[in-house]
Design a protein around this motif. Sequence first.
Motif, short mmCIF file in Angstrom:
data_model
loop_
_atom_site.label_atom_id
_atom_site.label_comp_id
_atom_site.label_asym_id
_atom_site.label_seq_id
_atom_site.Cartn_x
_atom_site.Cartn_y
_atom_site.Cartn_z
N PHE B 58 54.26 88.60 124.06
CA PHE B 58 52.97 89.06 124.54
C PHE B 58 52.43 88.06 125.56
N CYS B 59 51.89 88.59 126.65
CA CYS B 59 51.34 87.74 127.71
C CYS B 59 50.18 86.90 127.15
N GLU B 60 50.22 85.60 127.40
CA GLU B 60 49.20 84.70 126.86
C GLU B 60 47.82 84.95 127.50
N ILE B 61 47.82 85.63 128.66
CA ILE B 61 46.54 85.90 129.33
C ILE B 61 45.99 87.27 128.92
N CYS B 62 46.78 88.33 129.05
CA CYS B 62 46.23 89.68 128.90
C CYS B 62 46.69 90.40 127.63
N PRO B 70 52.90 83.94 131.76
CA PRO B 70 52.11 85.16 131.95
C PRO B 70 52.95 86.31 132.53
N CYS B 71 52.48 87.54 132.29
CA CYS B 71 53.23 88.72 132.70
C CYS B 71 53.19 88.89 134.22
N ALA B 72 54.01 89.82 134.70
CA ALA B 72 54.13 90.06 136.15
C ALA B 72 52.80 90.45 136.77
N ILE B 73 51.96 91.17 136.03
CA ILE B 73 50.67 91.61 136.58
C ILE B 73 49.72 90.42 136.68
N CYS B 74 49.59 89.66 135.61
CA CYS B 74 48.67 88.51 135.60
C CYS B 74 49.05 87.47 136.66
N SER B 75 50.36 87.35 136.94
CA SER B 75 50.78 86.29 137.86
C SER B 75 50.97 86.80 139.29
#
Lengths: 200, 200
Positions: B58-62, B70-75
């Motif tokens: 699971f993405c640590e941000i979202c 972090p996931c591709a969207i967050c980064s």
Amino acid sequence: MVLAYDGAIQRLIDSFASLPGIGPKGAQRIAFYLLQAPDVESQRLVDAISEVKAKVKFCEICGNVCESSPCAICSDPRRDHTTICVVEEPKDVMSIENTREYRGLYQVLGGAINPMANIGPSDLNIAQLLNRLKDGQVKEVIVALNPNIEGEATTTYLSRLLTPLDIKVTRLASGLPVGGDLEYADEITLSRALEGRREV
Amino acid sequence: MVLAYDGAIQRLIDSFASLPGIGPKGAQRIAFYLLQAPDVESQRLVDAISEVKAKVKFCEICGNVCESSPCAICSDPRRDHTTICVVEEPKDVMSIENTREYRGLYQVLGGAINPMANIGPSDLNIAQLLNRLKDGQVKEVIVALNPNIEGEATTTYLSRLLTPLDIKVTRLASGLPVGGDLEYADEITLSRALEGRREV
Ligand SMILES: [Zn+2]
Ligand SMILES: [Zn+2]
């Protein structure tokens, strides 16, 4: 156009979507369910698949699935070894066993004749059946195929093949909904069809 | 009463029947399908399950699922980092991405408030969301939860929580069928609901 998930998730969705009866949305739901499930649960599924592929084989006598060949039914001396019920698939054996009306043996064909799908008599376990009829021990063959076009064609084919052998050939009574699938018949309907079987 | 299959097959049927959306008959059909499928096909499913369990996190941000956090969207610096769309599940991220109407970030709650299932605010990624709003970079939070009782309750809860923070809080326009599930909305309906979003 639909975007795909990250590699591993999409591969899992695709794998589930390739199974019968699971659509893309259902596959997605299952993939996310497994993703969030405890490891022990996903591991149970993985182990169950691996175990079936490693352990389960086909009975050398009747073609049914089993963990040791011959299967439990073929090797049971209390069953009636003078009667063979011919079915398309292993799951049909279970459907008929569930009626508790039948005490004979089985022959699993592995399908039905279907020219559209390129399945002919030689693709089915028909030679295996004929071989079992050679010693004269079997007195009746009950043809219990699905009540659809392929099942009917295969029943006709078997009836022509078996009639010269001086063995009683019967088929399940009508009462099964035509066009349906044997596996979806309830137990009472299947019991009645078995009782009312008639010579082909 | 229904007889069970031999051990390994029955365990496989039970494993599939425990997955969402698969009943006992469907599980049986899948089990026999896999049994008769080439080893490479069953192995692909086994590998896909194992790979997802091993790789996906699971993405640590979202809170979305990803293979690296972090996931591709967050980064992605090209995304609009001033807007966060709050959804219940990772699959909802994909539903909204498929509309191609949204360029902001996400927050996956991991569910919705549901007293009957004992799911309260502290069971959801709400603290994670609040933490992301602290630095004042985010100007709008779009609450995109399922249009059912739990989603409505969670929307109301979030709206009360976020209103004092001087951040614009909007929700998807009605137009989604009430009582439905966001994942079953078609892309056009979802696009319209996104365009017509209003402040809570
Ligand atoms: Zn056997
Ligand atoms: Zn993320």
